[in-house]
Design an enzyme around this catalytic site. Structure first.
Site, short mmCIF file in Angstrom:
data_model
loop_
_atom_site.label_atom_id
_atom_site.label_comp_id
_atom_site.label_asym_id
_atom_site.label_seq_id
_atom_site.Cartn_x
_atom_site.Cartn_y
_atom_site.Cartn_z
N ASP A 221 16.38 6.94 4.44
CA ASP A 221 15.06 7.32 4.05
C ASP A 221 15.24 6.89 2.42
O ASP A 221 14.02 6.37 1.83
CB ASP A 221 14.69 8.74 4.23
CG ASP A 221 14.16 8.85 5.59
OD1 ASP A 221 13.87 7.94 6.37
OD2 ASP A 221 14.23 10.23 6.11
N TYR B 293 0.97 -1.13 -0.10
CA TYR B 293 -0.01 -0.08 0.02
C TYR B 293 0.81 1.14 0.13
O TYR B 293 1.86 1.50 0.66
CB TYR B 293 -1.01 -0.02 1.15
CG TYR B 293 -1.92 1.22 1.15
CD1 TYR B 293 -2.80 1.16 0.23
CD2 TYR B 293 -1.58 2.40 1.84
CE1 TYR B 293 -3.89 2.42 -0.02
CE2 TYR B 293 -2.20 3.65 1.97
CZ TYR B 293 -3.32 3.63 0.93
OH TYR B 293 -3.91 4.50 0.64
N HIS C 220 7.28 15.45 8.52
CA HIS C 220 6.58 14.13 8.02
C HIS C 220 5.02 14.25 8.48
O HIS C 220 4.21 13.98 7.35
CB HIS C 220 7.03 12.83 8.59
CG HIS C 220 8.03 11.97 8.00
ND1 HIS C 220 7.66 11.46 6.63
CD2 HIS C 220 9.37 11.77 8.00
CE1 HIS C 220 8.82 10.99 6.02
NE2 HIS C 220 9.57 11.19 7.03
N GLN D 203 12.52 15.30 10.11
CA GLN D 203 11.46 14.17 10.61
C GLN D 203 10.47 14.98 11.01
O GLN D 203 9.19 14.44 10.76
CB GLN D 203 12.15 13.39 11.94
CG GLN D 203 11.27 12.23 12.49
CD GLN D 203 11.02 11.48 11.46
OE1 GLN D 203 12.17 10.89 11.05
NE2 GLN D 203 9.65 10.84 11.21
N ASN E 72 -2.49 6.54 6.57
CA ASN E 72 -3.26 7.53 7.51
C ASN E 72 -3.84 6.60 8.62
O ASN E 72 -3.84 5.55 8.46
CB ASN E 72 -4.34 8.44 6.83
CG ASN E 72 -5.37 7.58 6.31
OD1 ASN E 72 -5.64 6.60 6.30
ND2 ASN E 72 -5.88 8.36 5.40
N HIS F 191 1.17 -39.98 20.69
CA HIS F 191 2.57 -39.50 20.19
C HIS F 191 3.74 -40.55 20.28
O HIS F 191 4.56 -40.88 19.46
CB HIS F 191 2.92 -38.16 20.78
CG HIS F 191 2.25 -36.93 20.38
ND1 HIS F 191 1.00 -36.81 20.47
CD2 HIS F 191 2.49 -35.97 19.85
CE1 HIS F 191 0.73 -35.70 20.03
NE2 HIS F 191 1.68 -34.92 19.65
N GLU G 107 4.20 -36.27 29.08
CA GLU G 107 3.20 -35.31 28.76
C GLU G 107 1.75 -35.85 28.58
O GLU G 107 0.94 -35.21 28.47
CB GLU G 107 3.44 -34.56 27.48
CG GLU G 107 4.67 -33.64 27.54
CD GLU G 107 5.06 -32.56 26.66
OE1 GLU G 107 4.17 -32.83 25.43
OE2 GLU G 107 5.59 -31.90 26.45
N GLU H 123 12.56 5.01 16.39
CA GLU H 123 12.38 4.53 15.09
C GLU H 123 13.77 4.68 14.32
O GLU H 123 14.47 3.84 13.72
CB GLU H 123 11.37 5.16 14.22
CG GLU H 123 11.19 4.72 12.86
CD GLU H 123 10.16 5.53 11.85
OE1 GLU H 123 9.88 6.88 12.62
OE2 GLU H 123 9.74 4.97 10.99
N HIS H 124 14.36 5.99 14.46
CA HIS H 124 15.53 6.55 13.68
C HIS H 124 16.45 6.84 15.16
O HIS H 124 15.97 7.69 15.89
CB HIS H 124 15.21 7.46 12.84
CG HIS H 124 14.46 7.35 11.82
ND1 HIS H 124 13.04 7.84 11.67
CD2 HIS H 124 14.72 6.52 10.53
CE1 HIS H 124 12.59 7.08 10.45
NE2 HIS H 124 13.55 6.66 9.82
#
Lengths: 429, 429
Positions: A356, A124, A258, A255, A209, A415, A410, A322-323
């Site tokens: 970036d 997207y 943005h 930054q 968004n 099994h 178990e 993030e950065h």
């Protein structure tokens, strides 16, 4: 930007909070959109496009002539720049592909792991104020390297029903052929559910968004994988006496532009550098076309004086940016101390813009503190690792008895029996 | 088991559906539990334990004397079996650790990626009918290899307030020291939010009932990472003329005994093998202690005759099984054709139990078709990959102009200026 001088350790957690960012109120509206797409497919998409983008679409799919036209309208300079970015991204990401390695764990027991690209992935790309064609490179290149067969791209048209040329160019140069004019929550719904025109995908990637974010959250609960939880973009810069205030200010602003909900944090051990940088920010922001956006982001932002660089690192690891820009003299030494961050930039020449666009690292990164548990996008994000095991007769003889004992402990007797029935035959031979 | 003979291709999608498994109705109850834990911490946990497990707990934390006692009560055979499993799991998983590799993407631009273990991870181990100590190995070993600092284990106590010895033994041998007597949705809430006693974790791992599954879903939307979406366990077996019906039947049953909502699928190109296996299943199921559970699972299950092994592979890739057993002569050749599966078992001696306990692969795997987009647990599941970049003066000169052009084309002028301000200085020197 709020300025703080040596805040106490117990105040740090509060200083690490992000601007509040709730999409709770959108749940109902986005659920409605998803239900519309589920019920009426392409028709719903075309109606929503008329309503939301004012576009009168005949076809959702971008035609090959539209792509050819876009190619022709891109400057040679931009084409060369995109080529360089593709080259660096490919160099960096191709080293993430893991060869298959056959491992003998016990005699006669061979195990291995193989990466297989997801068959169909959805990318997207938002429209709006900035046509983020760079994100197509950041998602398309690792997807191709992972071996994904089908790459689906959705991006909203403008009111005249067209898509930004750079977006079409970037997609076409990566060989992405299925491009659809659909945006917002309805694009996420279409890729999660599938419509007459848009294929259902295994995983959805990309920014957007709050509608897009909410739609990704809702479809992920329904079973479509998504790249990572979203949040506004952010940077944390650590600056010592060696930092250049005008560079640091420019990075903070790159930054801040943005979005109004972005956050930038400056930590410094130098009162002088801190003050000069904050002045530079005030000065430089006025020169920006997106100064209004950046100023809103600065309202959420903080410049903090701390006593030592170790304190700065500790704060940064709590914040989990993030950065993270280490604009300090001994950047390499401090890079070793990073525990939580999306991507790290070392020294005075490694500006965030480099990552970036063109250094080679991926710019789709965990925000909002998610760097404590999530990684940025990589080839792995598009890969399923399938494990394999092959036991010979010797192999089942070697590990079979241990399996029998553990399965019995178990309480899983079937099994155990699956081993016993084989061991009996092997021993009787 | 339902038997089908050569169903048409268009019927395959319907044959790949899982038993319905909705946790929607639990949302309200589980949200209440999360809110209780958020509001009252440990007190809520102790009250819920009294209510749900009938346990009268004084302390949530397991004491060191309880662990010592547990160690003493484990048989030497079981200890040795667990040792073997740990050895094989460690051999296999340690090869997943990736060394740091420094990559020059352009001259003067160095990028790298470093795996860092998540600081605090939570492991949930269910109680109930089967004490799944093997899952502690499957989660604890990769967590330790990833370098996680704090491993938190939650598991429900029985009515007398104690924990199964094998669970305590397995945890202690891996060095997991923070073990808490808390189960269900409240355990997930406690690890996601943190209480007076139980630390807040970065990511939650482990299986559980529908309450646990719903709680993991709800806390993941709130921001705590989880291992993967859950669903009932399943196996798909492809059998040709070379298969041994009694082995195949035992493998189907070892999956069916997990729970009434489990599903097992047998695909065969041999009518004889199919029929014999279905007869064997009927016969063997009666001998199992958990036959009632297994019989319910068989009601959801299918034995399907298909024309070719390629058809079987195609069906399997649509189904995307958690476990895929290739009980065919040319297992290696068909293993190459697997696109969607969690873990694959090759040949007549590679029973699923081997992977469940001791071959070395991980048994925490994507079910319910999630293998189309998710991998099983690995060292990566506990690792964040942080990217780094360092540009020299030469580096910014080499890639700076391309960044300027791309940033401008995206309308992000502050991104451009962060480069321009540096390029100007570099060129003026």
């Amino acid at each position: 930007m709020q300025k703080l001088i040596n805040p106490k350790r117990k105040e740090w957690d509060a200083l690490c909070t992000r601007p509040s960012y709730s999409t709770e109120s959108l749940t109902e509206r986005v659920s409605e959109i998803i239900a519309m797409v589920e019920a009426r497919g392409d028709k719903a998409l075309i109606e929503l496009s008329a309503l939301l983008e004012g576009a009168n679409l005949k076809n959702l799919a971008v035609s090959s002539s539209e792509i050819e036209e876009a190619k022709g309208s891109i400057s040679e300079d931009l084409k060369k720049s995109i080529d360089l970015a593709i080259s660096n991204l490919t160099t960096f990401h191709s080293r993430q592909i893991r060869p298959v390695e056959y491992i003998t764990t016990s005699k006669g027991v061979t195990c291995w792991r193989k990466g297989v690209g997801m068959e169909t992935v959805g990318l997207y790309i938002p429209g709006g104020s900035a046509p983020l064609f760079s994100t197509i490179l950041m998602l398309g290149i690792p997807a191709k390297l992972a071996g994904c067969q089908n790459l689906i791209l959705c991006t909203p048209p403008n009111a005249s029903g067209t898509i930004n040329s750079a977006i079409l160019y970037a997609a076409s140069i990566l060989g992405i052929q299925q491009i659809f004019k659909v945006g917002g929550a309805q694009a996420i719904a279409a890729m999660a559910i599938g419509t007459e025109t848009i294929p259902k995908v295994n995983k959805i990637f990309g920014p957007g968004n709050q509608y897009v974010t909410k739609a990704k959250e809702l479809v992920s609960v329904r079973g479509t994988a998504i790249d990572m939880p979203a949040g506004p973009s952010e940077v944390l810069i650590i600056a010592d006496e060696s930092s250049v205030p005008s560079y640091v200010a420019a990075d903070l602003l790159s930054q801040a532009e943005h979005g109004p909900d972005s956050q930038v944090i400056l930590l410094s051990t130098s009162d002088e550098v801190l003050n000069e940088t904050l002045c530079e920010v005030e000065r430089q922001v006025m020169e920006l076309p997106r100064s209004e956006t950046a100023m809103k982001a600065l309202d959420n932002s903080r410049g903090i004086l701390l006593r030592t660089l170790d304190d700065c690192m500790q704060f940064s690891n709590i914040y989990a940016p993030e950065h993270l820009i280490l604009a300090v003299e001994k950047a390499s030494a401090y890079a070793e101390k990073v525990v939580n961050a999306g991507s790290v930039f070392l020294g005075n020449y490694s500006c965030e813009s480099a990552g970036d666009y063109a250094s080679g690292t991926n710019h789709t990164l965990p925000t909002n503190g998610f760097a404590k548990a999530y990684s940025g996008v990589s080839v792995d994000s598009f890969t399923k690792y399938i494990t394999y095991q092959e036991l010979s007769r010797e192999g089942i003889q070697n590990i079979g008895p241990a399996i029998e004992i553990m399965a019995e402990a178990e309480g899983l007797l079937a099994h155990k029996r699956a081993v016993s029935i084989r061991l009996k035959d092997v021993q009787n031979d």
